[in-house]
Scaffold this active site. Structure first.
Site, PDB file in Angstrom:
ATOM      1  NE  ARG A  32      -3.751   2.414   0.698  1.00  0.00           N
ATOM      2  CZ  ARG A  32      -3.616   3.741   0.597  1.00  0.00           C
ATOM      3  NH1 ARG A  32      -2.492   4.261   0.183  1.00  0.00           N
ATOM      4  NH2 ARG A  32      -4.620   4.532   0.916  1.00  0.00           N
ATOM      5  CD  GLU A  40     -10.721   2.282  -2.654  1.00  0.00           C
ATOM      6  OE1 GLU A  40     -10.531   1.091  -2.956  1.00  0.00           O
ATOM      7  OE2 GLU A  40      -9.881   2.952  -2.018  1.00  0.00           O
ATOM      8  NE  ARG A  84      -3.744  -2.207   2.654  1.00  0.00           N
ATOM      9  CZ  ARG A  84      -4.683  -1.317   2.341  1.00  0.00           C
ATOM     10  NH1 ARG A  84      -5.270  -1.364   1.157  1.00  0.00           N
ATOM     11  NH2 ARG A  84      -5.022  -0.367   3.183  1.00  0.00           N
TER      12      ARG A  84
END
Length: 138
Positions: A32, A40, A84
């Site tokens: 990330r 998104e 992440r």
């Protein structure tokens, strides 16, 4: 695989700020990008799909397809709440991917302390994108 432990091979793009890489042993890591938020591509968690999400993902995909080996550096926190890997990513020519996504209007500034190393650079990049009316700022 690359011999340098800071260099990773990109594997799969999730969206404009998240992707998978392979480390030197072939293990997959979900990355990330720190300091940015891209629109998104699908409804996920509390975020809703955004019309510009696909454009952001394609921009990152094009960048990483042309440069499949990237350098990752880290800030204070190395993982987010979803497990992440949090990173700043660089192309082989030294271009910071995080900054380019903001500067070209494919992501916006989103700092989450304590990972604020490049907050001012990202702010300036966003101001440039807004002034030039590019990407999300059209």
């Amino acid at each position: 695989m690359h011999q340098d432990s800071d260099i990773f091979q990109t594997d799969k793009i999730v969206d404009g700020d998240t992707f998978w890489v392979l480390n030197q042993t072939g293990q997959k890591l979900k990355v990330r990008l720190i300091g940015i938020d891209a629109p998104e591509t699908r409804n996920a968690f509390k975020k809703r799909k955004h019309p510009f999400g696909l454009a952001s993902k394609e921009y990152l995909d094009d960048m990483l397809t042309q440069n499949p080996y990237i350098k990752l550096t880290f800030d204070v926190d190395s993982l987010d709440q979803y497990g992440r890997t949090l990173a700043y990513a660089y192309l082989s020519d030294g271009t910071m991917i995080n900054e380019q996504l903001i500067r070209n209007g494919y992501a916006v500034l989103m700092t989450v302390p304590p990972n604020i190393m490049f907050e001012e650079i990202f702010y300036d990049a966003q101001q440039t994108a807004r002034a030039n009316k590019v990407g999300l700022w059209k």
